[in-house]
Design a protein around this motif. Structure first.
Motif, mmCIF file in Angstrom:
data_model
loop_
_atom_site.group_PDB
_atom_site.id
_atom_site.type_symbol
_atom_site.label_atom_id
_atom_site.label_comp_id
_atom_site.label_asym_id
_atom_site.label_seq_id
_atom_site.Cartn_x
_atom_site.Cartn_y
_atom_site.Cartn_z
ATOM 1 N N CYS A 1 0.843 -1.208 0.000
ATOM 2 C CA CYS A 1 0.000 0.000 0.000
ATOM 3 C C CYS A 1 0.868 1.244 0.000
ATOM 4 O O CYS A 1 0.612 2.211 -0.728
ATOM 5 C CB CYS A 1 -0.911 0.020 1.219
ATOM 6 S SG CYS A 1 -2.286 -1.115 1.084
ATOM 7 N N ASP A 2 1.893 1.192 0.816
ATOM 8 C CA ASP A 2 2.810 2.319 0.925
ATOM 9 C C ASP A 2 3.504 2.562 -0.423
ATOM 10 O O ASP A 2 3.552 3.671 -0.939
ATOM 11 C CB ASP A 2 3.824 1.970 2.022
ATOM 12 C CG ASP A 2 4.557 3.191 2.495
ATOM 13 O OD1 ASP A 2 3.895 4.237 2.639
ATOM 14 O OD2 ASP A 2 5.787 3.105 2.701
ATOM 15 N N LYS A 3 3.989 1.486 -1.009
ATOM 16 C CA LYS A 3 4.758 1.588 -2.245
ATOM 17 C C LYS A 3 3.899 2.047 -3.425
ATOM 18 O O LYS A 3 4.355 2.803 -4.284
ATOM 19 C CB LYS A 3 5.381 0.223 -2.547
ATOM 20 C CG LYS A 3 6.251 0.202 -3.776
ATOM 21 C CD LYS A 3 7.148 -1.019 -3.802
ATOM 22 C CE LYS A 3 8.025 -0.989 -5.047
ATOM 23 N NZ LYS A 3 8.681 -2.288 -5.268
ATOM 24 N N PHE A 4 2.656 1.567 -3.467
ATOM 25 C CA PHE A 4 1.822 1.848 -4.642
ATOM 26 C C PHE A 4 0.691 2.827 -4.346
ATOM 27 O O PHE A 4 -0.298 2.897 -5.081
ATOM 28 C CB PHE A 4 1.281 0.536 -5.223
ATOM 29 C CG PHE A 4 2.372 -0.402 -5.661
ATOM 30 C CD1 PHE A 4 3.166 -0.100 -6.775
ATOM 31 C CD2 PHE A 4 2.640 -1.560 -4.954
ATOM 32 C CE1 PHE A 4 4.184 -0.957 -7.175
ATOM 33 C CE2 PHE A 4 3.661 -2.428 -5.344
ATOM 34 C CZ PHE A 4 4.438 -2.120 -6.455
ATOM 35 N N GLN A 5 0.827 3.563 -3.258
ATOM 36 C CA GLN A 5 -0.134 4.616 -2.914
ATOM 37 C C GLN A 5 -1.579 4.142 -2.874
ATOM 38 O O GLN A 5 -2.468 4.745 -3.474
ATOM 39 C CB GLN A 5 0.015 5.807 -3.874
ATOM 40 C CG GLN A 5 1.235 6.645 -3.518
ATOM 41 C CD GLN A 5 2.031 7.063 -4.741
ATOM 42 O OE1 GLN A 5 1.466 7.199 -5.829
ATOM 43 N NE2 GLN A 5 3.311 7.257 -4.577
ATOM 44 N N ARG A 6 -1.763 3.036 -2.162
ATOM 45 C CA ARG A 6 -3.125 2.555 -1.909
ATOM 46 C C ARG A 6 -3.452 2.770 -0.437
ATOM 47 O O ARG A 6 -2.552 2.727 0.410
ATOM 48 C CB ARG A 6 -3.227 1.050 -2.232
ATOM 49 C CG ARG A 6 -2.940 0.668 -3.695
ATOM 50 C CD ARG A 6 -4.053 1.059 -4.655
ATOM 51 N NE ARG A 6 -5.375 0.686 -4.186
ATOM 52 C CZ ARG A 6 -5.904 -0.537 -4.259
ATOM 53 N NH1 ARG A 6 -5.238 -1.520 -4.816
ATOM 54 N NH2 ARG A 6 -7.120 -0.792 -3.780
ATOM 55 N N SER A 7 -4.743 2.936 -0.141
ATOM 56 C CA SER A 7 -5.139 3.044 1.255
ATOM 57 C C SER A 7 -5.328 1.645 1.839
ATOM 58 O O SER A 7 -6.077 0.841 1.279
ATOM 59 C CB SER A 7 -6.445 3.827 1.368
ATOM 60 O OG SER A 7 -6.981 3.602 2.661
ATOM 61 N N GLU B 1 1.602 -8.265 -4.186
ATOM 62 C CA GLU B 1 2.071 -6.893 -4.404
ATOM 63 C C GLU B 1 1.623 -6.373 -5.774
ATOM 64 O O GLU B 1 1.158 -5.239 -5.905
ATOM 65 C CB GLU B 1 3.600 -6.808 -4.271
ATOM 66 C CG GLU B 1 4.108 -6.891 -2.835
ATOM 67 C CD GLU B 1 4.231 -8.310 -2.273
ATOM 68 O OE1 GLU B 1 3.986 -9.285 -3.030
ATOM 69 O OE2 GLU B 1 4.555 -8.449 -1.080
ATOM 70 N N ALA C 1 -0.822 -3.243 -6.537
ATOM 71 C CA ALA C 1 -0.383 -2.175 -7.447
ATOM 72 C C ALA C 1 -1.443 -1.850 -8.486
ATOM 73 O O ALA C 1 -1.605 -0.704 -8.898
ATOM 74 C CB ALA C 1 0.920 -2.590 -8.145
#
Ligand SMILES: *Cc1c(COP(=O)(O)O)cnc(C)c1O
Length: 231
Positions: free
Chosen positions: A25-31, A208, A212
């Motif tokens: 989530c952090d890496k791919f800007q997901r909540s 992952e 993404a």
């Protein structure tokens, strides 16, 4: 294995999976609020499901009805059950009566039976349409070319709620390759489903890549419960 070792190991593996989800989530800007974890307990004993429940897991996925029913009957109302296996027509009644989600609807015939058999006393049955995104003859799922027609017919099913699309892609090794079919499923969702927002995609080996590309339900078996005997 000692009595304490097993529960702590499932709790630990669950925690590791949750950390992987947070990392993606952090890496791919997901909540993280948009990503749900389905623990796939197929072939595993009721005791392991109970251990995962103690570690806070609520949603469980099962593929084989006979294997699932013992767990469903033993554990009662605590877990939320998702059916994620191939569906034969003669099994739809037990699925409609005992599960709240079905990820593997591949035809209008199966949808109609589930709709007719869903008890009035229960909430609508939540449905994912399974798409054969790679058009792989060895896999089941709806041909992307016919998806639009199937979605259009869905309005007639008063006891079903269409949540979104699901896929089980052909195995690929790199994250970039894994993202391709997931992106294609997300595109199909945008094109054909205007109110359904969920995407059931991602397993132990490709969670992952799925996050993404917009997954909202990752289905994780091996990395929570360990490897399986082939069933
Ligand atoms: C078995 C299964 C999973 C879990 O796969 P793992 O690789 O063990 O995480 C997910 N989805 C479906 C449809 C399955 O059959």
């Amino acid at each position: 294995m000692s009595a304490e070792a097993k529960p702590s190991s499932i709790a630990h593996q669950l925690d590791t999976v949750r950390q992987r989800i947070l990392g993606a989530c952090d890496k791919f800007q997901r909540s993280p609020n948009d990503i749900h974890l389905l623990a796939v307990s197929k072939t595993k004993p009721v005791s392991m499901v109970a251990e995962a429940m103690e570690a806070g897991q609520v949603h469980f996925g099962e593929n084989y009805l006979q294997d699932a029913m013992e767990k469903v009957e033993t554990l009662g109302e605590g877990p939320v059950w998702h059916f994620i296996g191939a569906i034969q027509s003669n099994k739809t009644r037990l699925i409609a009566e005992n599960f709240d989600w079905v990820h593997t609807v591949t035809s209008l015939k199966i949808a109609r039976r589930l709709n007719n058999q869903r008890p009035e006393s229960k909430t609508k049955l939540k449905i994912f349409l399974q798409v054969n995104i790679d058009q792989d003859p060895a896999k089941s799922g709806i041909d992307p070319a016919t998806l639009g027609d199937i979605v259009q017919e869905f309005g007639q099913f008063q006891r079903l709620q269409l949540m979104g699309l699901m896929t089980l892609p052909t195995q690929r090794d790199s994250i970039d390759e894994q993202r391709v079919p997931f992106r294609a499923l997300n595109d199909l969702q945008q094109q054909h489903l205007h109110t359904a927002r969920d995407l059931s995609m991602g397993m132990s080996g490709d969670l992952e890549a799925a996050i993404a590309e917009g997954s909202t339900w990752v289905r994780i078996g091996t990395d929570i419960f360990g490897s399986r005997e082939q069933l």
